[in-house]
Scaffold this active site. Structure first.
Site, PDB file in Angstrom:
ATOM      1  N   CYS A 100       3.837  -3.317   7.392  1.00  0.00           N
ATOM      2  CA  CYS A 100       3.114  -3.649   6.153  1.00  0.00           C
ATOM      3  C   CYS A 100       3.831  -4.798   5.458  1.00  0.00           C
ATOM      4  O   CYS A 100       5.018  -4.711   5.147  1.00  0.00           O
ATOM      5  CB  CYS A 100       3.050  -2.418   5.249  1.00  0.00           C
ATOM      6  SG  CYS A 100       2.159  -2.704   3.713  1.00  0.00           S
ATOM      7  N   GLY A 142       8.592   5.035  11.002  1.00  0.00           N
ATOM      8  CA  GLY A 142       9.530   5.148   9.901  1.00  0.00           C
ATOM      9  C   GLY A 142       9.275   4.053   8.885  1.00  0.00           C
ATOM     10  O   GLY A 142       8.868   2.943   9.234  1.00  0.00           O
ATOM     11  N   GLY A 143       9.516   4.351   7.598  1.00  0.00           N
ATOM     12  CA  GLY A 143       9.289   3.354   6.564  1.00  0.00           C
ATOM     13  C   GLY A 143       7.848   2.886   6.560  1.00  0.00           C
ATOM     14  O   GLY A 143       6.916   3.690   6.481  1.00  0.00           O
ATOM     15  N   ASP A 144       7.629   1.587   6.623  1.00  0.00           N
ATOM     16  CA  ASP A 144       6.265   1.036   6.640  1.00  0.00           C
ATOM     17  C   ASP A 144       5.912   0.514   8.034  1.00  0.00           C
ATOM     18  O   ASP A 144       5.065  -0.364   8.167  1.00  0.00           O
ATOM     19  CB  ASP A 144       6.141  -0.084   5.609  1.00  0.00           C
ATOM     20  CG  ASP A 144       7.117  -1.225   5.867  1.00  0.00           C
ATOM     21  OD1 ASP A 144       8.114  -0.995   6.568  1.00  0.00           O
ATOM     22  OD2 ASP A 144       6.898  -2.332   5.350  1.00  0.00           O
ATOM     23  N   GLU A 145       6.542   1.048   9.065  1.00  0.00           N
ATOM     24  CA  GLU A 145       6.293   0.598  10.433  1.00  0.00           C
ATOM     25  C   GLU A 145       5.469   1.630  11.194  1.00  0.00           C
ATOM     26  O   GLU A 145       5.768   2.829  11.152  1.00  0.00           O
ATOM     27  CB  GLU A 145       7.618   0.340  11.164  1.00  0.00           C
ATOM     28  CG  GLU A 145       8.408  -0.817  10.564  1.00  0.00           C
ATOM     29  CD  GLU A 145       9.705  -1.046  11.328  1.00  0.00           C
ATOM     30  OE1 GLU A 145      10.168  -0.099  11.990  1.00  0.00           O
ATOM     31  OE2 GLU A 145      10.241  -2.163  11.256  1.00  0.00           O
TER      32      GLU A 145
END
Length: 422
Positions: free
Chosen positions: A292, A332-335
């Protein structure tokens, strides 16, 4: 002339009556049958509970491993202690020990000593249940620590006491019924006891916990059958409970809590399987690596709730653009990552990448009515064109995604510098 005294016959031993013989024979038969059923059921219960308790401890240890992974990586002992404490309060465990990669203590949780009954429960658990379970905590392929979990045995101890009490009650009822029965009742008792023993053996040998003893005419044996069935009900409920708990722990270990998508562990495992199948069939497998572009700006400017809403919205749009056979996961995170398998033509990955970018065009509506515009950058890698294994394919797609992000956010590129259309 004196006559010799007649010989003195030995005193006669009283002989039992037929009724007493029948009662004793029936008593022995009833005792043996019920004892066999009781022993079989206890053995089956211990074996089954031991197996399920072992699986439960193993899944709990794996879940704890994923929970404390970040704390081990960053050396945050306080976070690790709090995390295992929160989970331990909800589970039937006595002790949790987290050590680092060198085996040095990192964090621990232990159930308070409690009463004498609690200590007895732990002693029974140490003997009857599997020993402590130890799993490795792996981060990026490197062992960063270990988690050891020891069961408390509270549920097992309570269940064992109830089972023994129920069996003793059944045995008492059977002895009483045998004592007051006659030859005709004896014939009517043998068949129900054999049926009960048959159910116990079926449960022990075939794990047929759904089997039940049929009602009979004699009240005592009918009560015995009801108690036996009640025990089987408890065993079946316990089995279903453990099965549900294991499934829940397994789901938590392989899925992202926020979006409900598969996590990195499951994605890499399924990608590895897909590559093995593709190696046999000669078909291609594509991996799309998504990031993102405005996530940090959204998270910092609008708050974490908005960031979570964006991630959930992206996950929903990705699902809607893919086939049922394709896999989308949050790494994980925005991945995010997408696996397209099997693929007959390499150009299909480009079309899907374009469709995903188009699906991100509409703004995401937050719960307070505000809208957030977001876009993603995508890297595409193909098997066997860019890599021959799962980790290599992910690295190639990740590198392509960063090239797309640097060239123009909201675009896609193929691995090895092959760019997608602007």
């Amino acid at each position: 002339m004196t006559h010799p005294a007649p010989p003195v016959s030995p005193p006669r031993t009283p002989r039992p009556t037929l009724q007493n013989v029948l009662r004793r024979a029936h008593l022995r038969l009833a005792f043996v049958a019920v004892a066999m059923a009781a022993v079989s059921l206890i053995v089956v219960a211990v074996i089954a509970l031991r197996a399920y308790a072992g699986n439960n401890l193993n899944l709990l240890a794996r879940s704890l491993g994923y929970t404390v992974e970040a704390a081990l990586v960053f050396g945050d002992r306080i976070a690790a202690t709090e995390a295992i404490g929160l989970i331990a309060k909800e589970e039937d465990v006595a002790e949790i020990v987290v050590t680092d990669s060198r085996g040095r203590p990192f964090a621990a949780w232990q159930l308070p000593a409690g009463s004498a009954i609690a200590r007895l429960e732990r002693g029974v658990a140490d003997v009857a249940l599997p020993g402590p379970v130890t799993v490795r905590v792996v981060h990026d392929g490197i062992v960063v620590g270990y988690v050891e979990v020891r069961g408390q045995g509270h549920q097992f101890f309570g269940f064992l006491l109830g089972g023994v009490g129920g069996i003793l009650g059944c045995l008492a009822v059977s002895v009483l019924g045998a004592y007051i029965s006659s030859k005709r009742v004896l014939r009517n008792i043998v068949a129900p006891l054999r049926a009960l023993a048959g159910v116990a053996h079926a449960v022990r040998r075939e794990r047929a916990f759904e089997r039940r003893v049929e009602p009979v005419a004699i009240a005592e044996l009918n009560q015995l059958g009801d108690d036996f069935n009640a025990l089987l009900d408890e065993f079946e409920d316990w089995q279903n409970h453990l099965r549900h708990e294991n499934a829940s722990l397994e789901h938590k270990a392989t899925h992202d809590a926020l979006t409900g998508l598969p996590n990195r562990v499951q994605f890499e495992a399924r990608l590895t399987r897909a590559l093995g199948e593709a190696a046999v069939t000669g078909q291609r497998v594509a991996v799309l690596y998504l990031d993102c572009d405005r996530f940090k700006e959204i998270n910092d400017g609008l708050g974490h709730e908005a960031g979570d809403a964006v991630l959930i919205g992206i996950a929903a749009r990705l699902r809607s653009e893919l086939r049922e056979a394709d896999l989308v996961a949050r790494l994980g995170g925005d991945e995010f990552a997408v696996m397209l398998a099997p693929m007959r033509a390499a150009s299909s990955a480009a079309w899907i990448a374009e469709d995903i970018l188009s699906s991100m065009t509409p703004s995401i509506v937050l719960s307070d009515g505000r809208t957030v515009a977001t876009m993603v950058s995508i890297g595409v890698a193909l098997y066997p064109d860019h890599a021959s294994d799962a980790s290599g394919l992910l690295r190639a797609a990740d590198a392509a995604m960063y090239r797309a992000k640097r060239a123009r956010p909201g675009s896609w590129q193929v691995a090895e510098g092959v760019a997608g259309p602007a």
